[in-house]
Design a protein around this motif. Structure first.
Motif, PDB file in Angstrom:
ATOM      1  N   VAL A 121       0.666  -1.119  -0.003  1.00  0.00           N
ATOM      2  CA  VAL A 121      -0.066  -0.130  -0.061  1.00  0.00           C
ATOM      3  C   VAL A 121       0.989   1.294   0.092  1.00  0.00           C
ATOM      4  O   VAL A 121       0.444   2.293   0.148  1.00  0.00           O
ATOM      5  CB  VAL A 121      -1.038   0.150   1.300  1.00  0.00           C
ATOM      6  N   ASN A 122       2.310   1.126  -0.290  1.00  0.00           N
ATOM      7  CA  ASN A 122       3.013   2.500  -0.321  1.00  0.00           C
ATOM      8  C   ASN A 122       2.485   3.256  -1.294  1.00  0.00           C
ATOM      9  O   ASN A 122       1.964   2.945  -2.667  1.00  0.00           O
ATOM     10  CB  ASN A 122       4.451   1.979  -0.839  1.00  0.00           C
ATOM     11  N   GLY A 123       2.324   4.631  -0.956  1.00  0.00           N
ATOM     12  CA  GLY A 123       1.549   5.643  -1.768  1.00  0.00           C
ATOM     13  C   GLY A 123       2.119   5.808  -3.313  1.00  0.00           C
ATOM     14  O   GLY A 123       1.607   5.638  -4.067  1.00  0.00           O
ATOM     15  N   ASP A 124       3.397   5.657  -3.178  1.00  0.00           N
ATOM     16  CA  ASP A 124       4.100   5.889  -4.578  1.00  0.00           C
ATOM     17  C   ASP A 124       3.893   4.730  -5.454  1.00  0.00           C
ATOM     18  O   ASP A 124       3.417   4.758  -6.509  1.00  0.00           O
ATOM     19  CB  ASP A 124       5.656   6.198  -4.515  1.00  0.00           C
ATOM     20  N   LYS A 125       3.791   3.572  -4.920  1.00  0.00           N
ATOM     21  CA  LYS A 125       3.774   2.133  -5.723  1.00  0.00           C
ATOM     22  C   LYS A 125       2.132   2.035  -6.062  1.00  0.00           C
ATOM     23  O   LYS A 125       1.997   1.594  -7.363  1.00  0.00           O
ATOM     24  CB  LYS A 125       4.356   0.962  -4.976  1.00  0.00           C
ATOM     25  N   VAL A 126       1.129   2.446  -5.133  1.00  0.00           N
ATOM     26  CA  VAL A 126      -0.103   2.470  -5.727  1.00  0.00           C
ATOM     27  C   VAL A 126      -0.504   3.298  -6.662  1.00  0.00           C
ATOM     28  O   VAL A 126      -1.243   3.005  -7.809  1.00  0.00           O
ATOM     29  CB  VAL A 126      -0.993   2.548  -4.413  1.00  0.00           C
ATOM     30  N   MET A 127       0.019   4.682  -6.563  1.00  0.00           N
ATOM     31  CA  MET A 127      -0.239   5.573  -7.484  1.00  0.00           C
ATOM     32  C   MET A 127       0.411   5.203  -8.930  1.00  0.00           C
ATOM     33  O   MET A 127      -0.327   5.388 -10.053  1.00  0.00           O
ATOM     34  CB  MET A 127       0.138   6.869  -7.053  1.00  0.00           C
ATOM     35  N   GLU A 128       1.575   4.540  -8.885  1.00  0.00           N
ATOM     36  CA  GLU A 128       1.931   4.212 -10.023  1.00  0.00           C
ATOM     37  C   GLU A 128       1.268   2.841 -10.901  1.00  0.00           C
ATOM     38  O   GLU A 128       1.153   3.002 -12.011  1.00  0.00           O
ATOM     39  CB  GLU A 128       3.508   3.575  -9.885  1.00  0.00           C
ATOM     40  N   ALA A 129       0.754   1.959  -9.942  1.00  0.00           N
ATOM     41  CA  ALA A 129      -0.093   0.776 -10.153  1.00  0.00           C
ATOM     42  C   ALA A 129      -1.313   1.365 -10.898  1.00  0.00           C
ATOM     43  O   ALA A 129      -1.998   0.616 -12.065  1.00  0.00           O
ATOM     44  CB  ALA A 129      -0.090   0.017  -9.277  1.00  0.00           C
ATOM     45  N   LEU A 130      -1.902   2.478 -10.422  1.00  0.00           N
ATOM     46  CA  LEU A 130      -3.313   2.992 -11.034  1.00  0.00           C
ATOM     47  C   LEU A 130      -3.143   3.449 -12.404  1.00  0.00           C
ATOM     48  O   LEU A 130      -4.112   3.168 -13.019  1.00  0.00           O
ATOM     49  CB  LEU A 130      -3.749   4.080  -9.979  1.00  0.00           C
ATOM     50  N   LYS A 131      -2.100   3.879 -12.974  1.00  0.00           N
ATOM     51  CA  LYS A 131      -1.889   4.311 -14.092  1.00  0.00           C
ATOM     52  C   LYS A 131      -2.165   3.295 -15.169  1.00  0.00           C
ATOM     53  O   LYS A 131      -1.383   2.235 -15.020  1.00  0.00           O
ATOM     54  CB  LYS A 131      -0.340   4.975 -14.392  1.00  0.00           C
ATOM     55  N   GLY A 132      -3.104   3.661 -16.093  1.00  0.00           N
ATOM     56  CA  GLY A 132      -3.336   2.316 -17.194  1.00  0.00           C
ATOM     57  C   GLY A 132      -4.256   1.377 -16.832  1.00  0.00           C
ATOM     58  O   GLY A 132      -4.515   0.531 -17.698  1.00  0.00           O
TER      59      GLY A 132
END
Length: 398
Positions: A333-344
């Motif tokens: 749930v790391n914020g940077d990783k989740v935001m990157e994963a949301l893309k696409g």
């Protein structure tokens, strides 16, 4: 640590003046995902929060009450309308006191800007499930949107009007960020296609009487009027004034975005909405199997007094988007990783195919042109034309 300290200080200050209404459940177990939902749960826009809750509940029930295989705790905060200072205090409280993993909901754009600032400072992924001002995702790298932008649904209305012989339009919008977005997108697309804006007016938020405005429109005799107001009390008030002043008989057409015929308010709006053409991304009458199941589940779980609206669909899709992102991060749930994963991220929604634009974190979707008709005794938005894979035009601009 600096971030936590700043937020803790802000929380202390906020607590000193009181947070207003809040619904906080018991402290969750460590493996539980905590989602803070900020929305209107009281006042004239109370249905907004209820629609968010129902959309989230339907998705959770479909998935055994879990997100990414983990239990979910929903913590709700009531802003009772557009209240950015309160929304910011609630976001701070949710981050510092409730230690949420995600922020979500957010019905009004001013609130979304305020919450986005907290999300950026705390690096908390935030899913906007309604607020529709274009710039929201540009103000915080920790915000993604599963609803729509006002510009995304306004520009297609202008394109459809031109395609159907409307060359002169008078615009009327509510005077706040989303209203200005609607006016701007409609004007830009309409004039680019050769149309002419004969006049424009911005009306105060919560204006109860449109008689004077409508009379001025009638005197100007435009070919058509384009309107944008937030869902709820204003669209029926304008439609009533439009009918009573005889603009339809005077040959003046009326077009709008879908807020004017929000499914959850359409019964209350009544026959003054019949025949109104609008552009939007979701209709209760959308004929796909996915939507038919969604509205059946909504009715089974919550009864037939409240129809599912685009708020409920965006909340349902917000949960689906988080689930898809967490599948990519393997539950991290790391914020940077989740935001990157949301893309696409892309999937089938009750409204049709949708995706999160990797460049803007905004939604890409079909925008439908609909007409209010009575089907089996019910007023519904019947889709009859569409624009596919529409992005927010403001962010597409060079």
């Amino acid at each position: 640590m600096v971030i936590k300290s700043k937020l803790a200080m802000a929380l202390a200050c906020a607590s000193a003046v009181g947070f207003g209404a809040a619904s906080v459940t018991a402290h969750a177990a460590d493996d539980t995902l905590r989602i803070g939902v900020i929305a209107s749960y009281s006042g004239p826009y109370a249905d907004y929060g209820k629609q968010f809750d129902n959309g989230i509940a339907i998705w959770l029930k479909e998935h055994g009450g879990k997100l990414a295989g983990r239990k979910v705790e929903i913590i709700k905060k009531d802003t009772a309308g557009a209240a950015p200072d309160l929304a910011k205090r609630f976001a701070q409280e949710l981050v510092v006191r409730n230690k949420v993993n995600f922020l979500a909901g957010i019905d009004f754009s001013p609130n979304a800007y305020a919450v986005g600032a907290v999300a950026a400072e705390a690096k908390i992924p935030t899913i906007v499930m309604n607020a529709a001002s274009s710039a929201i995702t540009t103000r915080s790298p920790y915000v993604a949107r599963t609803s729509f932008t006002v510009q995304q649904v306004s520009a297609p209305m202008a394109q459809w009007a031109l395609k159907n012989g409307i060359k002169e339009v008078y615009t009327v919008v509510a005077d706040y960020a989303s209203g200005v977005d609607a006016e701007s997108a409609f004007k830009k697309a309409f004039t680019a296609g050769g149309g002419k804006i004969v006049n424009s007016v911005r009306t105060p938020m919560n204006n109860p009487d449109f008689s004077a405005y409508v009379q001025r429109i009638k005197d100007d005799k435009p070919q058509a009027v384009f309107i944008f107001f937030p869902s709820g009390v204003q669209p029926p008030a304008f439609l009533k004034a439009f009918k009573e002043r005889g603009l339809e008989e005077a040959g003046i057409k009326l077009i709008a975005t879908g807020e004017a015929t929000d499914d959850s308010y359409l019964d209350a709006t009544g026959d003054v909405a019949l025949g109104l053409v609008t552009s939007h991304h979701y209709s209760y009458a959308h004929a796909s199997p996915k939507n038919q199941k969604f509205i059946k589940d909504f009715s089974t779980q919550f009864g037939d007094k409240l129809r599912p609206s685009y708020f409920a669909v965006a909340a349902y899709d917000g949960m689906a988007a988080l689930d898809a992102a967490l599948a990519k991060t393997k539950g991290d749930v790391n914020g940077d990783k989740v935001m990157e994963a949301l893309k696409g991220v892309s999937f089938e929604s009750p409204r049709g195919p949708i995706a999160i634009d990797p460049a803007t974190r905004d939604i890409v979707q079909t925008v439908y042109i609909r007409r209010v008709e009575k089907v089996n005794g019910k007023l519904v938005n019947v889709e009859f034309d569409q624009f596919e894979k529409v992005k927010d035009p403001e962010k597409e601009a060079p």
